[in-house]
Design a protein around this motif. Structure first.
Motif, PDB file in Angstrom:
ATOM      1  N   GLU A 727       0.815  -1.206   0.000  1.00  0.00           N
ATOM      2  CA  GLU A 727       0.000   0.000   0.000  1.00  0.00           C
ATOM      3  C   GLU A 727       0.851   1.260   0.000  1.00  0.00           C
ATOM      4  OE1 GLU A 727      -3.483  -0.244   2.788  1.00  0.00           O
ATOM      5  OE2 GLU A 727      -2.476  -2.126   3.320  1.00  0.00           O
ATOM      6  N   HIS A 728       2.138   1.123   0.287  1.00  0.00           N
ATOM      7  CA  HIS A 728       3.017   2.288   0.362  1.00  0.00           C
ATOM      8  C   HIS A 728       3.844   2.487  -0.905  1.00  0.00           C
ATOM      9  CE1 HIS A 728       1.898   2.476   4.522  1.00  0.00           C
ATOM     10  NE2 HIS A 728       2.407   1.281   4.773  1.00  0.00           N
ATOM     11  N   VAL A 729       4.348   1.392  -1.465  1.00  0.00           N
ATOM     12  CA  VAL A 729       5.219   1.476  -2.637  1.00  0.00           C
ATOM     13  C   VAL A 729       4.879   0.348  -3.596  1.00  0.00           C
ATOM     14  CG1 VAL A 729       7.600   1.522  -3.477  1.00  0.00           C
ATOM     15  CG2 VAL A 729       7.086   2.360  -1.185  1.00  0.00           C
ATOM     16  N   GLN A 730       4.808   0.700  -4.882  1.00  0.00           N
ATOM     17  CA  GLN A 730       4.677  -0.310  -5.935  1.00  0.00           C
ATOM     18  C   GLN A 730       5.712   0.007  -7.000  1.00  0.00           C
ATOM     19  OE1 GLN A 730       0.420  -0.002  -6.832  1.00  0.00           O
ATOM     20  NE2 GLN A 730       0.020  -1.802  -5.560  1.00  0.00           N
ATOM     21  N   ALA A 731       6.528  -0.988  -7.345  1.00  0.00           N
ATOM     22  CA  ALA A 731       7.634  -0.737  -8.263  1.00  0.00           C
ATOM     23  C   ALA A 731       7.967  -2.000  -9.039  1.00  0.00           C
ATOM     24  CB  ALA A 731       8.866  -0.254  -7.498  1.00  0.00           C
ATOM     25  N   VAL A 732       8.394  -1.798 -10.277  1.00  0.00           N
ATOM     26  CA  VAL A 732       8.809  -2.917 -11.121  1.00  0.00           C
ATOM     27  C   VAL A 732      10.089  -2.542 -11.849  1.00  0.00           C
ATOM     28  CG1 VAL A 732       6.439  -3.715 -11.469  1.00  0.00           C
ATOM     29  CG2 VAL A 732       7.474  -2.154 -13.118  1.00  0.00           C
ATOM     30  N   GLU A 733      10.781  -3.583 -12.311  1.00  0.00           N
ATOM     31  CA  GLU A 733      11.972  -3.383 -13.134  1.00  0.00           C
ATOM     32  C   GLU A 733      11.804  -4.151 -14.428  1.00  0.00           C
ATOM     33  OE1 GLU A 733      16.863  -3.767 -12.908  1.00  0.00           O
ATOM     34  OE2 GLU A 733      15.608  -4.810 -11.423  1.00  0.00           O
ATOM     35  N   HIS A 734      12.168  -3.506 -15.530  1.00  0.00           N
ATOM     36  CA  HIS A 734      12.214  -4.167 -16.831  1.00  0.00           C
ATOM     37  C   HIS A 734      13.679  -4.207 -17.246  1.00  0.00           C
ATOM     38  CE1 HIS A 734      11.516  -5.279 -20.951  1.00  0.00           C
ATOM     39  NE2 HIS A 734      10.197  -5.276 -20.793  1.00  0.00           N
ATOM     40  N   LYS A 735      14.308  -5.364 -17.048  1.00  0.00           N
ATOM     41  CA  LYS A 735      15.761  -5.460 -17.238  1.00  0.00           C
ATOM     42  C   LYS A 735      16.167  -5.211 -18.685  1.00  0.00           C
ATOM     43  CE  LYS A 735      16.772  -8.567 -13.353  1.00  0.00           C
ATOM     44  NZ  LYS A 735      15.416  -8.580 -12.754  1.00  0.00           N
ATOM     45  N   SER A 736      15.388  -5.683 -19.640  1.00  0.00           N
ATOM     46  CA  SER A 736      15.777  -5.518 -21.041  1.00  0.00           C
ATOM     47  C   SER A 736      15.799  -4.052 -21.443  1.00  0.00           C
ATOM     48  CB  SER A 736      14.811  -6.286 -21.949  1.00  0.00           C
ATOM     49  OG  SER A 736      14.860  -7.669 -21.665  1.00  0.00           O
ATOM     50  N   LEU A 737      14.897  -3.279 -20.885  1.00  0.00           N
ATOM     51  CA  LEU A 737      14.818  -1.855 -21.214  1.00  0.00           C
ATOM     52  C   LEU A 737      15.650  -0.998 -20.268  1.00  0.00           C
ATOM     53  CD1 LEU A 737      10.965  -1.541 -21.931  1.00  0.00           C
ATOM     54  CD2 LEU A 737      12.828  -1.674 -23.608  1.00  0.00           C
ATOM     55  N   GLY A 738      16.149  -1.602 -19.207  1.00  0.00           N
ATOM     56  CA  GLY A 738      16.911  -0.835 -18.224  1.00  0.00           C
ATOM     57  C   GLY A 738      16.054   0.157 -17.465  1.00  0.00           C
ATOM     58  N   ILE A 739      14.782  -0.187 -17.239  1.00  0.00           N
ATOM     59  CA  ILE A 739      13.844   0.739 -16.608  1.00  0.00           C
ATOM     60  C   ILE A 739      13.435   0.252 -15.227  1.00  0.00           C
ATOM     61  CG2 ILE A 739      11.479   1.652 -16.707  1.00  0.00           C
ATOM     62  CD1 ILE A 739      11.743   1.843 -19.704  1.00  0.00           C
ATOM     63  N   VAL A 740      13.455   1.152 -14.264  1.00  0.00           N
ATOM     64  CA  VAL A 740      12.800   0.959 -12.978  1.00  0.00           C
ATOM     65  C   VAL A 740      11.712   2.019 -12.874  1.00  0.00           C
ATOM     66  CG1 VAL A 740      13.018   1.068 -10.471  1.00  0.00           C
ATOM     67  CG2 VAL A 740      14.805  -0.035 -11.830  1.00  0.00           C
ATOM     68  N   ALA A 741      10.488   1.593 -12.591  1.00  0.00           N
ATOM     69  CA  ALA A 741       9.358   2.520 -12.480  1.00  0.00           C
ATOM     70  C   ALA A 741       8.662   2.269 -11.154  1.00  0.00           C
ATOM     71  CB  ALA A 741       8.391   2.328 -13.633  1.00  0.00           C
ATOM     72  N   ALA A 742       8.252   3.354 -10.496  1.00  0.00           N
ATOM     73  CA  ALA A 742       7.684   3.210  -9.155  1.00  0.00           C
ATOM     74  C   ALA A 742       6.624   4.265  -8.891  1.00  0.00           C
ATOM     75  CB  ALA A 742       8.786   3.325  -8.106  1.00  0.00           C
ATOM     76  N   ASN A 743       5.652   3.877  -8.100  1.00  0.00           N
ATOM     77  CA  ASN A 743       4.693   4.805  -7.502  1.00  0.00           C
ATOM     78  C   ASN A 743       4.849   4.702  -5.989  1.00  0.00           C
ATOM     79  OD1 ASN A 743       3.365   5.783  -9.877  1.00  0.00           O
ATOM     80  ND2 ASN A 743       2.278   3.819 -10.008  1.00  0.00           N
ATOM     81  N   VAL A 744       5.068   5.827  -5.341  1.00  0.00           N
ATOM     82  CA  VAL A 744       5.149   5.880  -3.886  1.00  0.00           C
ATOM     83  C   VAL A 744       3.915   6.620  -3.387  1.00  0.00           C
ATOM     84  CG1 VAL A 744       6.446   6.728  -1.906  1.00  0.00           C
ATOM     85  CG2 VAL A 744       7.646   5.798  -3.889  1.00  0.00           C
TER      86      VAL A 744
END
Length: 831
Positions: A727-744
């Motif tokens: 409920e506080h943080v949601q985040a994922v990583e896409h290794k092929s794209l080199g992306i980390v995306a998060a909602n805090v």
């Protein structure tokens, strides 16, 4: 900056200066203005001689003959047979529409009724008869819907009188002034018989309609002041809405990010937005050559509406469901919606500068061929046909092939790739959860709770979305929605009418009261966090699901005892949008009040005869079949008849109820005025139940458009990783794209993988030769948002205004000043 650029940024007050009444009226050629109007709707001899226009001319004549026959067969108390008058505002509006359709045929060059004096006299007599019996007496009028009296009827009357201006002068010279006085008196939501820019009824598309009618009325009577005031009033709709400096308190209109809002809080590009587009383009055509400035400067503003507001929402000629309000329940298709826009764009191309005109023509050649039978103007048909036939103009989309658009001002997100488009509907304390009104969209309850629509390339969208989707799919099982397990009742079922009536209550509940809007028609949510960031063509969005304003007010004792309000499910949800997949996270889901909740992974419809199949695989590598109680690692829904497929790669282990069933329902279950036509569809649903008792694990899965089974198997080895899902943080990583995306979602510094984010915030970081960062404030209330990138210090290469970068212990701090940014993303490139 050019004048056009200035106009795009001006508040309404500034536009009043640009198009002041005195300036707009100076040199007005009323005869030219009326001639332009006739040409718009009836065409010209040269245009009407073109073969492409023949079908339109035939339809105009055919309709007029039908109306004349209906006049011949009318009974007592009728002008047209079957239209009983005196108590039904819709019938009175139709009577005026029928008179307009007859008048139109008598002014259409090349038509069989062109110049038909007896038919014109019947129209004039009909106008007189209606006014004497049903419109002129103010004490007996204004029943039913306010729109009929202030907009619908005046539109038909004003256009009819414009078409028959010479006939009226010869035979009833007083009739125009008589009608104008009555129409002014019916502007009860206006001020002294005129537009009131402070009225909640005189905004956006409604304001454009009223002002457009008054331009014609002024031309009919030679009233320069009326024409000038109407032009000035309509000019205010061109202003970009600044939510931090509202003019006249108006939130309806176009925003900097391309959003369009009507009814104060409803995302409405696909219905009221296109109506506004049509009306203002018609006004540009009406004023051409009739005033000192026909509005060419303002055409550039409208071009931005098309490029930034409409184009992202149109997929292969289909208008997306997320911006249609209650119109999603109507039987008209998304293709027909776009046809209206196509006509306006074809006309607009004649009013913008060369580069813009070429871009619009390329776009018209890129879109599927529109049905010109629905066009209003014969001239537009001819113009569109010429553009489509011009092989020297290459076809080109106004959208880049890969595009992610955060319409945060209206809580919508659109993510596009060559093979698909993903459209997401959110809600908040700013934007309504849904719109219900007048017996339309009867079961809308979860349409703004993260419902999404995945459009696949090459699909006939009428077969998978539109009114049939909302008819066949349970309102509790819309794709993407999280709903409590309960049964709800529609407004007509609850109250025996289309609204809640209680004028004696302090909130004065009547059909068009503010309280009706707030608690019945389009209630907003209670959550503040709804929005996200975009980084190039990638995006992140998040939302905290909440109760709506009606339930909150009912709990506070604000609403009457007999007012029914429903408690919602709760949950924290995120959507992360990449190239080949959209990752969905849900945490803290609760049905509230001891109820289970259900999150629908997807619901799709197909024709009963289509060859559809559901396959899958469990985490143990064995085949997954319908009814299997073990969690699937992936599922795949395929319609082999249409050659389409969607995969669902699960990143958390949950039981999934997935299956196919044949459903038959009448289209009237979603709209009372729809035909009682049964729709039979093969409905696929995949859902996850969150039990009321016990631990409720967080949910994570990826939507994979056009997936093969082999591709779905590869997700066991990446490239997706869930870094946090609470409920506080949601985040994922896409290794092929080199992306980390998060909602805090929580306040204060929070870890999302190795990122330290000061929340609430939405952040995307892509690493490579350079590190690129995007930040936004989905609450729209913060002064700053920031993220610390760990590791060796990075130096700033480029950044948006308001972004600062500095070294801190353990890494690099990137901070954006988000005050008054209204959810906009800020980016920085570092090395």
């Amino acid at each position: 900056m050019s004048r056009r650029q200035v106009l795009s940024l001006l508040p309404a007050a500034g536009l009043l200066t640009v198009a002041s009444p005195a300036r707009a009226a100076a040199g007005t050629d009323h005869a030219r203005l009326l001639a332009n109007t006739v040409a718009i709707f009836a065409g010209t001899p040269d245009v009407n001689a073109r073969p492409e226009v023949a079908g339109k001319l035939a339809a105009i004549v055919r309709t007029a003959r039908q109306r004349l026959t209906a006049m011949d067969q009318a009974g007592d108390g009728e002008l047209f047979t079957g239209l009983r008058l005196g108590a039904d505002d819709a019938n009175l509006r139709l009577a005026y529409q029928y008179l307009y359709e007859i008048a139109l045929a008598t002014r259409t060059p090349g038509g069989e009724l062109d110049g038909d004096a007896p038919a014109q006299r019947r129209v004039v007599d009909g106008l007189t008869w209606l006014h004497e019996r049903y419109f002129g007496d103010q004490s007996k009028g204004y029943y039913g819907n306010w729109h009929s009296w202030e907009i619908g009827i005046p539109t038909h009357v004003s256009r009819t009188m414009a078409l028959l201006a010479e006939r009226l002068k010869q035979e009833r010279p007083e009739l125009a002034a008589t009608y104008i006085a009555s129409m002014d008196a019916y502007l009860r939501n206006g001020k002294d018989g005129d537009v009131d820019l402070d009225s909640r009824f005189h905004t956006g598309a409604n304001l454009a309609d009223i002002a457009g009618n008054r331009i014609l009325q002024g031309a009919l009577t030679g009233d320069d002041a009326r024409v000038g005031k109407a032009i000035a009033d309509q000019s205010t709709v061109f202003a970009t809405i600044d939510p931090y400096n509202l003019q006249h308190g108006v939130t309806d209109g176009y925003y900097r990010d391309g959003s369009f809002i009507q009814h104060h809080s409803v995302a409405y590009t696909g219905s009221y937005g296109r109506a506004l587009l049509t009306r203002v383009v018609q006004t540009l055509k009406t004023l051409e050559g009739a005033t000192d400035d026909g509005g060419s400067d303002l055409a550039g503003v409208v071009y931005r509406w098309v490029a930034d507001g409409f184009a992202p929402l149109i997929f292969e000629g289909w208008m997306m469901e997320i911006v249609k309000g209650r119109a999603v329940s109507r039987t008209a298709t998304g293709y027909a919606d776009v046809g209206v826009i196509v006509e306006a764009v074809a006309d607009l191309a004649d009013h913008v500068e060369d580069a813009g005109a070429l871009a619009l023509k390329k776009y018209l050649r890129f879109l599927p061929d529109a049905d010109t039978a629905a066009f209003v103007s014969p001239i537009s048909i001819a113009r569109y046909a010429a553009i489509r036939a011009d092989s020297a103009v290459p076809a080109a989309d106004l959208n880049p092939p890969a595009r992610c658009v955060a319409f945060n001002a209206m809580d919508r997100t659109v993510h596009r790739r060559p093979g698909y488009a993903f459209a997401l509907a959110r809600s908040s304390d700013r934007i309504s959860k849904y719109e219900y009104m007048n017996g339309e969209n009867l079961m809308p309850w979860f349409q703004g709770d993260g419902a999404y629509y995945l459009y696949l390339a090459g699909e006939d969208q009428r077969e998978v979305f539109g009114v049939d989707y909302f008819t066949a799919v349970s309102p509790y099982r819309l794709a993407g929605a999280t709903a409590p397990v309960e049964e709800r009742r529609t407004v007509p079922d609850l109250y025996g009418r289309f609204w809640y009536e209680n004028p004696g209550h302090p909130l004065n509940f009547t059909s068009s009261s503010e309280s009706q809007n707030t608690y019945v028609y389009f209630p907003v949510g209670g959550n503040v966090f709804s929005g996200g960031a975009t980084l190039g063509a990638y995006g992140a969005a998040g939302m905290v699901q909440s109760d709506d304003a009606a339930y909150t007010a009912k709990q506070a004792g604000t609403l009457p005892d007999d007012f029914v309000a429903y408690r919602n499910a709760r949950g924290t949800k995120s959507w992360f949008m990449f190239d080949d997949e959209i990752v969905v996270l849900a945490a803290g889901v609760s049905g509230q009040g001891g109820r289970d909740a259900v999150t629908t992974v997807d619901s799709r419809i197909a024709a009963p005869g289509d060859a559809v199949a559901l396959t899958g695989e469990g985490w143990n590598g064995r085949a997954w079949r319908t009814g299997d109680t073990t969690p699937p690692r992936w599922l795949r829904y395929a319609n082999d008849t249409r050659g389409t497929a969607i995969g669902y790669a699960f990143l958390s282990r949950q039981r999934v109820a997935a299956g196919l069933e044949t459903v038959t329902r009448s289209q009237r279950v979603v709209r009372t005025s729809n035909p009682d036509t049964n729709v039979t569809k093969n409905v696929f649903t995949a859902s996850v139940t969150h039990p009321a008792a016990g631990d409720v694990p967080a949910l994570a899965y990826a939507l994979v458009p056009n997936a093969t089974e082999a591709r779905l198997r590869r997700y066991a080895r990446g490239p997706l990783s869930v870094l946090a899902n609470s409920e506080h943080v949601q985040a994922v990583e896409h290794k092929s794209l080199g992306i980390v995306a998060a909602n805090v979602f929580a306040a204060g510094p929070r870890l999302a993988g190795r990122l330290l984010i000061d929340g609430p915030a939405s952040v995307i970081v892509q690493s490579g030769e350079r590190t690129v960062v995007a930040l936004s404030d989905p609450t729209m209330k913060r002064e700053h948002v920031s993220v610390v990138l760990p590791g060796a210090p990075l130096r700033l290469v480029t950044a948006d205004e308001g972004v600062t970068v500095r070294r801190v212990p353990g890494g690099t701090l990137v901070q954006a000043t988000t005050r008054h940014a209204h959810g906009r993303s800020f980016t920085a490139s570092l090395k």
